[in-house]
Write a protein that holds these residues in place. Structure first.
Motif, PDB file in Angstrom:
ATOM      1  N   ASN A  58       0.864  -1.172   0.000  1.00  0.00           N
ATOM      2  CA  ASN A  58       0.000   0.000   0.000  1.00  0.00           C
ATOM      3  C   ASN A  58       0.907   1.231   0.000  1.00  0.00           C
ATOM      4  O   ASN A  58       1.548   1.535   1.003  1.00  0.00           O
ATOM      5  CB  ASN A  58      -0.894  -0.035   1.244  1.00  0.00           C
ATOM      6  N   CYS A  59       0.958   1.916  -1.143  1.00  0.00           N
ATOM      7  CA  CYS A  59       1.908   3.022  -1.314  1.00  0.00           C
ATOM      8  C   CYS A  59       1.181   4.368  -1.340  1.00  0.00           C
ATOM      9  O   CYS A  59      -0.039   4.424  -1.471  1.00  0.00           O
ATOM     10  CB  CYS A  59       2.666   2.854  -2.622  1.00  0.00           C
ATOM     11  N   GLN A  60       1.990   5.413  -1.291  1.00  0.00           N
ATOM     12  CA  GLN A  60       1.426   6.757  -1.280  1.00  0.00           C
ATOM     13  C   GLN A  60       0.548   7.009  -2.511  1.00  0.00           C
ATOM     14  O   GLN A  60      -0.525   7.587  -2.399  1.00  0.00           O
ATOM     15  CB  GLN A  60       2.576   7.760  -1.234  1.00  0.00           C
ATOM     16  N   PHE A  61       1.001   6.554  -3.688  1.00  0.00           N
ATOM     17  CA  PHE A  61       0.238   6.821  -4.913  1.00  0.00           C
ATOM     18  C   PHE A  61      -0.606   5.621  -5.356  1.00  0.00           C
ATOM     19  O   PHE A  61      -1.069   5.581  -6.503  1.00  0.00           O
ATOM     20  CB  PHE A  61       1.189   7.226  -6.049  1.00  0.00           C
ATOM     21  N   SER A  62      -0.815   4.652  -4.467  1.00  0.00           N
ATOM     22  CA  SER A  62      -1.625   3.484  -4.826  1.00  0.00           C
ATOM     23  C   SER A  62      -3.061   3.902  -5.111  1.00  0.00           C
ATOM     24  O   SER A  62      -3.655   4.644  -4.331  1.00  0.00           O
ATOM     25  CB  SER A  62      -1.651   2.474  -3.679  1.00  0.00           C
TER      26      SER A  62
ATOM     27  N   LYS B 122       5.758   1.271   4.358  1.00  0.00           N
ATOM     28  CA  LYS B 122       6.712   1.560   5.429  1.00  0.00           C
ATOM     29  C   LYS B 122       6.973   0.317   6.290  1.00  0.00           C
ATOM     30  O   LYS B 122       8.121  -0.021   6.590  1.00  0.00           O
ATOM     31  CB  LYS B 122       6.133   2.687   6.292  1.00  0.00           C
ATOM     32  N   GLU B 123       5.890  -0.346   6.653  1.00  0.00           N
ATOM     33  CA  GLU B 123       6.001  -1.571   7.451  1.00  0.00           C
ATOM     34  C   GLU B 123       6.855  -2.610   6.707  1.00  0.00           C
ATOM     35  O   GLU B 123       7.734  -3.240   7.280  1.00  0.00           O
ATOM     36  CB  GLU B 123       4.590  -2.137   7.632  1.00  0.00           C
ATOM     37  N   PHE B 124       6.559  -2.742   5.401  1.00  0.00           N
ATOM     38  CA  PHE B 124       7.268  -3.752   4.612  1.00  0.00           C
ATOM     39  C   PHE B 124       8.766  -3.508   4.604  1.00  0.00           C
ATOM     40  O   PHE B 124       9.552  -4.418   4.860  1.00  0.00           O
ATOM     41  CB  PHE B 124       6.743  -3.804   3.176  1.00  0.00           C
TER      42      PHE B 124
ATOM     43  N   GLY C 139       6.477  -0.322  -7.886  1.00  0.00           N
ATOM     44  CA  GLY C 139       5.484   0.643  -7.436  1.00  0.00           C
ATOM     45  C   GLY C 139       4.194   0.648  -8.250  1.00  0.00           C
ATOM     46  O   GLY C 139       4.049  -0.100  -9.213  1.00  0.00           O
ATOM     47  N   PRO C 140       3.259   1.502  -7.853  1.00  0.00           N
ATOM     48  CA  PRO C 140       1.961   1.596  -8.529  1.00  0.00           C
ATOM     49  C   PRO C 140       2.064   2.368  -9.851  1.00  0.00           C
ATOM     50  O   PRO C 140       3.160   2.808 -10.220  1.00  0.00           O
ATOM     51  CB  PRO C 140       1.110   2.362  -7.531  1.00  0.00           C
ATOM     52  N   GLU C 141       0.944   2.522 -10.548  1.00  0.00           N
ATOM     53  CA  GLU C 141       0.897   3.216 -11.840  1.00  0.00           C
ATOM     54  C   GLU C 141       1.629   4.569 -11.792  1.00  0.00           C
ATOM     55  O   GLU C 141       2.312   4.941 -12.731  1.00  0.00           O
ATOM     56  CB  GLU C 141      -0.555   3.424 -12.290  1.00  0.00           C
ATOM     57  N   GLY C 142       1.477   5.281 -10.697  1.00  0.00           N
ATOM     58  CA  GLY C 142       2.119   6.595 -10.607  1.00  0.00           C
ATOM     59  C   GLY C 142       3.509   6.533  -9.968  1.00  0.00           C
ATOM     60  O   GLY C 142       4.049   7.560  -9.578  1.00  0.00           O
ATOM     61  N   ASP C 143       4.079   5.351  -9.864  1.00  0.00           N
ATOM     62  CA  ASP C 143       5.409   5.107  -9.267  1.00  0.00           C
ATOM     63  C   ASP C 143       5.348   5.284  -7.739  1.00  0.00           C
ATOM     64  O   ASP C 143       4.348   5.734  -7.177  1.00  0.00           O
ATOM     65  CB  ASP C 143       6.460   6.057  -9.861  1.00  0.00           C
ATOM     66  N   PHE C 144       6.435   4.912  -7.075  1.00  0.00           N
ATOM     67  CA  PHE C 144       6.579   5.257  -5.657  1.00  0.00           C
ATOM     68  C   PHE C 144       6.688   6.767  -5.554  1.00  0.00           C
ATOM     69  O   PHE C 144       7.029   7.436  -6.533  1.00  0.00           O
ATOM     70  CB  PHE C 144       7.865   4.618  -5.092  1.00  0.00           C
ATOM     71  N   SER C 145       6.470   7.324  -4.378  1.00  0.00           N
ATOM     72  CA  SER C 145       6.815   8.733  -4.184  1.00  0.00           C
ATOM     73  C   SER C 145       8.326   8.787  -3.971  1.00  0.00           C
ATOM     74  O   SER C 145       8.939   7.781  -3.592  1.00  0.00           O
ATOM     75  CB  SER C 145       6.077   9.310  -2.977  1.00  0.00           C
ATOM     76  N   ILE C 146       8.916   9.955  -4.205  1.00  0.00           N
ATOM     77  CA  ILE C 146      10.367  10.037  -4.046  1.00  0.00           C
ATOM     78  C   ILE C 146      10.750   9.843  -2.574  1.00  0.00           C
ATOM     79  O   ILE C 146      11.803   9.299  -2.257  1.00  0.00           O
ATOM     80  CB  ILE C 146      10.926  11.340  -4.657  1.00  0.00           C
ATOM     81  N   ASP C 147       9.856  10.228  -1.678  1.00  0.00           N
ATOM     82  CA  ASP C 147      10.100   9.990  -0.248  1.00  0.00           C
ATOM     83  C   ASP C 147      10.154   8.493   0.046  1.00  0.00           C
ATOM     84  O   ASP C 147      10.972   8.043   0.849  1.00  0.00           O
ATOM     85  CB  ASP C 147       8.990  10.637   0.602  1.00  0.00           C
ATOM     86  N   GLU C 148       9.261   7.744  -0.584  1.00  0.00           N
ATOM     87  CA  GLU C 148       9.275   6.289  -0.381  1.00  0.00           C
ATOM     88  C   GLU C 148      10.590   5.692  -0.878  1.00  0.00           C
ATOM     89  O   GLU C 148      11.178   4.826  -0.236  1.00  0.00           O
ATOM     90  CB  GLU C 148       8.086   5.641  -1.104  1.00  0.00           C
TER      91      GLU C 148
END
Lengths: 255, 255
Positions: free
Chosen positions: A110-114, A150-152, A208-217
Motif C-alpha cells: 500500500n503506497c502513497q500513490f496506490s 513503510k512496514e514492509f 510501485g503503482p501506476e504513478g510510481d513510488f513517491s520520491i520519499d518512499e
C-alpha cells in the motif's frame, strides 16, 4: 495413455484425504475410482505418488505410495513486493505468469500513490495454485496480504533488496547487472546449499503503482538498505515491471 | 502541467493529418484545438513535435515543428514466431507485454498440432500500436499474417535462428546462454552499427502450440539451420514461453 493427475494438497504426507475442491475435481470431472493412481504436490518441495483408496460422491481418500522430493530449479528466495494495479486482472495474470516462471513470494504494498487499497488475496492464491499445478512446480509461492510500504521495508530480510523506480534524481544501478554479477560470484564458491541457508542469494524487489513510488518512499527504502535500481530503458506498466523483475531474478538465480 | 500526447502516424513526416482513429481520440477525448502541441510516432524510429493547425469535428491537421530521431534500445532484429493459442486473449496479452519490453516482429505459425488456424491480425496490430504508444516505443513491431510452419522455416533469415521445444530425444542447448555469449562477443567488437547492418545480432525464435511442435517439425527446422533450444526447466504455457523468449532476447541484446 492416462494423463498424470496432479492435486495440490498442503501437508500431503500427514493427510489421508483430498481437500474439498480437489476432491470435487477428482470425482466429478476426472471420475476417479478406488485403485486409481494420483500425484500430490505439497507446495513445499515434494510430490507424492498415491493411490485412491476410497471415493464417495464428495470425498476422496488416498494412500501415499512414494515420496518424490523435488530439486530446486533456482537458488535463494525470490520475493516480489508490488503495488496492486487499479485493474485487478492485470495483477492476476502477472501472478499466474510469475508462478509459471518460478518465484517464491508475492507481497502487496500500500503506497502513497496506490489507486487500489484492497486486494482479494484468496483469489490471487487460487490463481497461483492453479499455475503451480499446471506448471508442475514443487514449491507454491506464498501470497501475502496487503501491507503498508513503510512496514514492509522496515521488516528485516536476508539477501539483497532492491527498489525499482523511474526518478532521474536518485542514482540507479541496473537490476539485472547487479543480481547477475552477484550470482556468478556464488557460482564460483560452488556451495549453493550454504548460500541457500545463509540467504545470500535471496532477492527482494519492490515495484510501485501506476504513478510510481513517491520520491520519499524511494529515499526511505534506500535508508533501509534497499538498492535503487532500474529494470532498463523500457517504459513498463506496473504488472509488466513485476513480471520482468521476477524473470530477471529467475534467470540470475537458476541452477 | 499538460500531459504529452502521443499519436501513432505511419509515415508521419509525409502526412499532414492524423489518421481517423487518432483524430477521433484527439478531438473527442482530448478536445485538442488549433495551436495545441502534439507528438507523433511514425513507428520507424522517429518522434515528431507537431502543432495542430486545424481541428474540425472529424479531422485534425498538423504541422511538424521538430524531427526527433530516437536511439535504438537493443541491437539486431528480435523476431518471435509463435503458434497462436486456442484462447486468443492469451496471445493478445503476450503481444502487449512483448511490445512493452521491446521486440521487432511477431509471426504466427500454423503447425501440425495447432488448435487454432485463424488469427485476427488487425486486432493484434491494434493492441501492439496501443502498447507502442503507452510505452513510448519509437519502433512498432511488425505483425505478420499466419503462415505455414514449413514455409516460415524455409524462408532465409539473417542472424541466429532457434526452435524451442520439449523433446528429450533431440539435443537442446540453453537459449539464454547461447544468445548471451554471442552478444558479449559482439560487444567486444564495439561496432554495433556494422552488426546491425549485417544482421549478426538478429534473433528469430520459434515457440510451438499447446501440444508443442511435432518432432518432425523440430527436425525439419534443425535441417533448415534452426538451433534446438530450451527456455529452461520451467514448464511454460505457449504465451508465457513466447514472452520469456522475447524477454531473454531483449536482455541479451539491450544496448
Amino acid at each position: 495413455m492416462k494423463e498424470v493427475r496432479y492435486f495440490y494438497v498442503p501437508d500431503a504426507a500427514n493427510q489421508v484425504e483430498l481437500p474439498i475442491e480437489e476432491a470435487t475435481h477428482a470425482l466429478r470431472v476426472l471420475r476417479l475410482k478406488g485403485g486409481d493412481e494420483i500425484f500430490l504436490m505439497d507446495g513445499e518441495g515434494s510430490f507424492y505418488r498415491a493411490e485412491v483408496t476410497a471415493a464417495s460422491s464428495k470425498r476422496c481418500l488416498y494412500e501415499i505410495k512414494e515420496n518424490m522430493p523435488q530439486k530446486r530449479a533456482w537458488k535463494g528466495h525470490i520475493h516480489l513486493a508490488i503495488a496492486p494495479t487499479k485493474m485487478m486482472e492485470r495483477i492476476e495474470w502477472m501472478a499466474e505468469k510469475a508462478t509459471e516462471i518460478g518465484f517464491d513470494e508475492l507481497s502487496f504494498l500500500n503506497c502513497q500513490f496506490s489507486e487500489r487499497k484492497v486486494v482479494k488475496t484468496p483469489r490471487i492464491d487460487k490463481i497461483v495454485i492453479s499455475a503451480v499445478k499446471q506448471s508442475h512446480k514443487a514449491w507454491k509461492p506464498v501470497v501475502k496480504e496487503l501491507e503498508s510500504f513503510k512496514e514492509f521495508i522496515q521488516t528485516p530480510r536476508p539477501g539483497r533488496k532492491f527498489i525499482c523506480h523511474c526518478y532521474e534524481e536518485v542514482e540507479k544501478k541496473d537490476f539485472f547487472t547487479e543480481i547477475n554479477s552477484c550470482s556468478m560470484d556464488s557460482d564460483a564458491s560452488q556451495d549453493s546449499s550454504a548460500s541457500q541457508e545463509s540467504g545470500a542469494d535471496d532477492i527482494t524487489v519492490l515495484v510501485g503503482p501506476e504513478g510510481d513510488f513517491s520520491i520519499d518512499e524511494v529515499r526511505l527504502a534506500v535508508e533501509n538498505g534497499y538498492e535503487s535500481v532500474s529494470l532498463g530503458t523500457s517504459r513498463l506498466r506496473t504488472e509488466t515491471a513485476g513480471l520482468v523483475a521476477v524473470h530477471m531474478a529467475h534467470i540470475a538465480r537458476r541452477i
